[in-house]
Design an enzyme around this catalytic site. Sequence first.
Site: not given
Lengths: 347, 347, 347, 347
Positions: B105, B127, B153, B217, B241
């Site tokens: 992440s 992100y 994402t 994603k 998610h």
Amino acid sequence: MTTWLAGLEERARAVLPAPVLEYVAQGARESVSTAEAVASWSAFRFLPHVMRDVTDVDPGVELLGRRTELPWGVAPTTLQRVVHPDGELAMARATAAASGLLVVSSNAGTPFAEIGATGVRWWLQAYLPADRTLAEPMLAGAVEAGAEAVVLTVDTPVVGTKYAVGESIWATVDPALVRVNFGPGHEERPGADKATDLGPHDLDWLRESTGLPVVVKGVLRPDDARRCVDAGASAVWVSNHGGRQLDRAVPTAAALPDVVDAVGADAQVYVDGGVRSGLDVLAALASGADAVFLGRPPVWALAEGEAGVARLHAELLAETVEALRLAGCRRVADTRDLLAAPALPAT
Amino acid sequence: MTTWLAGLEERARAVLPAPVLEYVAQGARESVSTAEAVASWSAFRFLPHVMRDVTDVDPGVELLGRRTELPWGVAPTTLQRVVHPDGELAMARATAAASGLLVVSSNAGTPFAEIGATGVRWWLQAYLPADRTLAEPMLAGAVEAGAEAVVLTVDTPVVGTKYAVGESIWATVDPALVRVNFGPGHEERPGADKATDLGPHDLDWLRESTGLPVVVKGVLRPDDARRCVDAGASAVWVSNHGGRQLDRAVPTAAALPDVVDAVGADAQVYVDGGVRSGLDVLAALASGADAVFLGRPPVWALAEGEAGVARLHAELLAETVEALRLAGCRRVADTRDLLAAPALPAT
Amino acid sequence: MTTWLAGLEERARAVLPAPVLEYVAQGARESVSTAEAVASWSAFRFLPHVMRDVTDVDPGVELLGRRTELPWGVAPTTLQRVVHPDGELAMARATAAASGLLVVSSNAGTPFAEIGATGVRWWLQAYLPADRTLAEPMLAGAVEAGAEAVVLTVDTPVVGTKYAVGESIWATVDPALVRVNFGPGHEERPGADKATDLGPHDLDWLRESTGLPVVVKGVLRPDDARRCVDAGASAVWVSNHGGRQLDRAVPTAAALPDVVDAVGADAQVYVDGGVRSGLDVLAALASGADAVFLGRPPVWALAEGEAGVARLHAELLAETVEALRLAGCRRVADTRDLLAAPALPAT
Amino acid sequence: MTTWLAGLEERARAVLPAPVLEYVAQGARESVSTAEAVASWSAFRFLPHVMRDVTDVDPGVELLGRRTELPWGVAPTTLQRVVHPDGELAMARATAAASGLLVVSSNAGTPFAEIGATGVRWWLQAYLPADRTLAEPMLAGAVEAGAEAVVLTVDTPVVGTKYAVGESIWATVDPALVRVNFGPGHEERPGADKATDLGPHDLDWLRESTGLPVVVKGVLRPDDARRCVDAGASAVWVSNHGGRQLDRAVPTAAALPDVVDAVGADAQVYVDGGVRSGLDVLAALASGADAVFLGRPPVWALAEGEAGVARLHAELLAETVEALRLAGCRRVADTRDLLAAPALPAT
Ligand SMILES: Cc1cc2nc3c(=O)[nH]c(=O)nc-3n(C[C@H](O)[C@H](O)[C@H](O)COP(=O)(O)O)c2cc1C
Ligand SMILES: Cc1cc2nc3c(=O)[nH]c(=O)nc-3n(C[C@H](O)[C@H](O)[C@H](O)COP(=O)(O)O)c2cc1C
Ligand SMILES: Cc1cc2nc3c(=O)[nH]c(=O)nc-3n(C[C@H](O)[C@H](O)[C@H](O)COP(=O)(O)O)c2cc1C
Ligand SMILES: Cc1cc2nc3c(=O)[nH]c(=O)nc-3n(C[C@H](O)[C@H](O)[C@H](O)COP(=O)(O)O)c2cc1C
């Protein structure tokens, strides 16, 4: 944890007398349709869009040609002044503040003029009596007080039987809190009972006698929707009266798509029954409704007065905007293909 | 009796503080999609093949052109260092030892360079901020540390509302354990908020600025999958998610087949959400996924440190190999017609 | 009130040690397929015929060209001598007395010659070892002892994992009660493990080396059924091994019709799994099976010795005859259109 | 709160001995069909019509060419005199007062002449014995006493096994209360057992020997319905004997539409099984039945004597009229397209 919205009924329980609570909650017979309404919206599954610009989300809709900021309206409900002394006025003020739409029951306990004076945008909901002419003064009063449309409820030739636990609300209600927009002695007149012979001609008559657009509330069948629109209805409101008339009536979530197919090109289509959250609103809009109406939630919120209704609008708006954004929809029109097929278990 | 795998969450319960456990387990709103994810894989039924030589079973897959020994990867999750002091490093070492793939992440609490130094094969999950340029240093750091792909994402223009019981994790987290791969003061800069206007052009930009293949994603719709692949995505990752964004989003098990149909010939397709056992892995592969990703299970395993994650990979591999063998499949490609039709109750 | 048949397992509970009971009852992994088997037969609904002469009802069937009086056979099960000292002999005697068919596991604890000497009609069930030649003496022994067919079990390249509560049966079993039809030291020889490379050629080999017709047990797919029949199988036995191999395998009730469609014209089709009552037998026959096999019920009945097995046959026969009569069927062939469509909820 | 109708069985529980209650309630085997009958009607959902004149609603129907005021009849049930001393006479008087139709079991405990003398409109239900001639005196007696039709029950070649808890009713019944319309010693005669070879020819014979129209009770299949009508039946009665014969027989709610399609143009079609409320009646009529029959409810009502049966008719009529009105139907013929498609979950 429960949210403020989800806790509405429970909090009302702490404030309202049992017969009032029961009056609001109850459905006809075994309450199958009432219970199923809530479950049927939550059975929908979404296929959200991604990589769409959702910086600005606009939840507002046009209702009969005029914009409101909320994609829902307040459905007509009787006995608001029994729920809270401010009754329809609290409902009107909070809804006006949210730039929403209020539908006022012809059974209202507050004079139309006072409701109109709040500045809220409102429609009159009417039951027609066997002798139509008896309704004329009430209709005229609504027109004068600024009602922008008449909603004719057609699912109530007789009132559906409910099984009351304990004392019935009607044994305790102060008559001064109901039907104040009719002249005194109205109910004793011959022909004052609800009409059992409503037909398309009544739509004509209503439109002509009031000069207002007519919305037909309580339609579940596409053929009936067609008849209404052919007879001049501006909108059709898919409703089973919150499950309070014919029990085991199909969930409105299941009835809506066929009605939209039948008349959606020619008239607006609204839906009510069991809408309790922003995700429910999203499901109803995605099913093709031009707007949603809320029956019980504003009544429970009203137990907390004007502030309660205001908060209902605010919380539901926040949920709806988040739902639209996470679904990749900037406006209501973008929601139409959100539902996974088949959307709903056959009922 | 419960297996080691099935007992993961329960054992984590004995080790982790309540807010951490809740943070890991929670779904958005009513957690409908979170709960349904697990149930939807176990709803599949298999039609195993017989009389095929299953002496040698190979569970490995090619991911973006390079082989891994596991048909799953570790999905990106925030707060791994809150779960265990070794955080991403423990995850990386155990995954490297299993010749697996780790997705890190962009919120990670461990510098990318340290993760890369473990020798694990890894991808960066990002992100993007409203001001894309703010992400450049972080992206460059990941490239330098050996990330082999960027996973964008796209299901999080805003963070989906969750209803926390008790204290929220964010009130207690040591900021030093999150987002360490951004410069100091990053979050206070204008434009640092998550972008709400992601679009296909971002895929181009990402690919060009990093020189890495891009995986998208959070896709659930075949039309969105198509848009991604047309915009140059190397793979599409079907995910809701873990039910943490739009509640009532369709189960990924239901969404996957249409996405595979739409883009499977042109790009890889991955899936995550609710995969908990070797039979779940088999169901996902049989549904057409090129690989599966695991979100919560590695986090729970991480509560037992590197050894926990290692055992997770080992146990799941044993289950998966047995499932493949009993299903008469020597390799992942053999699983494609295992599902009894209709595979899944319509949702 | 519970019937004698329905009480079988419960009564066995009073007699057998826990590890034995668990061994008999258990399914692989979560036992989903084991549990679902029973439920899937009872999900069928019948459309009985009326006004047909059901004075004489004949429940008998032809199996591989020879008539039995029962439309079911006893499926092969290991450890019968652990359940009752008389083991396979009690099973054989009771089944012979009912003019039924016994399938004897190659793991049996009783010499084939003794079983054959009871006069029962019997088939040998075989697992083939990696080195096929190691099976030859056992096969020859069965032929000599009068086995009329060989049933090759093809769903067990490895034994499916079960989660034992408490002590495993294998820790306690006296080795003298298992696999007595193999020479001493058989299991230690190289190549004695179950074959993981069974193929159509093994059917040829079996048929030629024994001179007996071959039945393939453990088929769930129509394409596999076709391969078996093309390779010379006389019958295909639809089974998921009582849910003891691949968990989440499709219920045999769901798999059966497609297999019958694929090969029913060219070979016999049998089914097992979860058949517990005369109505279950009727459902299986109506689904197209030429006969049904019973796994656990005869084992539980065996806890009551030969008399238990005899009563099982008698009670189930009475139920089946009543079911046929009430369904307006004189013989098994009359049952084929009894099922209401769609017969079974999709799985 | 429970309604008078919904409380029928519970109130009977306070009055009747356990074996009688059990006799009335029981179904064959596991009582699956008995339980499912009630649930299957309530699974229907309605699409009510609106804006139709429902001022006058007529629930009456024509049965074999003659009008009754109720859209249901009383189904034949044995042991009415065991339930209440007035037995069939109370049932007849209350039904006559409601201008309804009574079907009298050939097992009745009251002489036909006394039943006829009440003035009730009635039909005889007959089981035929193996030796048909033994039934002739009983049939002649019914004709003489004014029976207007003969209902031949064809679903009972043998009586379906029930699992009695405690003492069976038959151990305690006074023989003087059953089968009084047969000569003494009837049951001991050879050929007195129920026929197991009923066929279309029996319809001919019945019609000719009695001169009455023949109704066939216990039909579930369209092909059988066709055979009956081709053999001269005036009506076909879709029934699974209240679930008391072949358990797991399809619900009559599921079987009815195909029977109506097959023979509805040429004969009347009735249905029974699980009808307990006005909404159930509406569902059955909407499914195409010309009339509904009630088995257990009149028996439970009979525990309260003639007044109980009278109230049953009155309460059910009120519910049915309200249901028709709220559904926008003036008469039974208007109900035919009320059901939402698909009407019933496949069984
Ligand atoms: C307490 C109560 C009173 C109602 N009164 C009226 C009414 O006077 N006129 C009308 O057309 N509908 C009335 N309705 C029906 C509502 O307008 C609406 O159709 C229904 O409540 C929607 O379902 P919901 O409560 O699940 O949102 C009433 C509903 C309730 C719950
Ligand atoms: C605690 C937690 C943190 C997560 N953090 C991230 C994240 O930082 N970035 C991201 O793309 N997805 C994140 N996810 C989603 C996961 O990558 C994945 O999509 C999801 O967990 C899969 O479902 P599963 O948990 O049922 O396996 C997170 C999920 C969890 C449970
Ligand atoms: C205790 C037990 C032992 C079994 N042993 C064998 C065996 O040795 N060989 C074989 O082919 N199947 C074996 N089976 C599977 C059965 O032959 C049969 O396929 C299965 O039990 C049918 O399901 P049912 O038990 O629900 O009737 C066994 C099953 C059980 C329950
Ligand atoms: C106590 C009892 C006795 C019955 N006796 C007869 C009978 O003598 N003849 C007959 O044709 N059906 C008989 N039936 C079946 C009924 O006529 C009818 O088919 C059935 O009860 C309908 O289902 P319901 O009880 O759910 O309404 C009997 C049913 C019950 C419950």
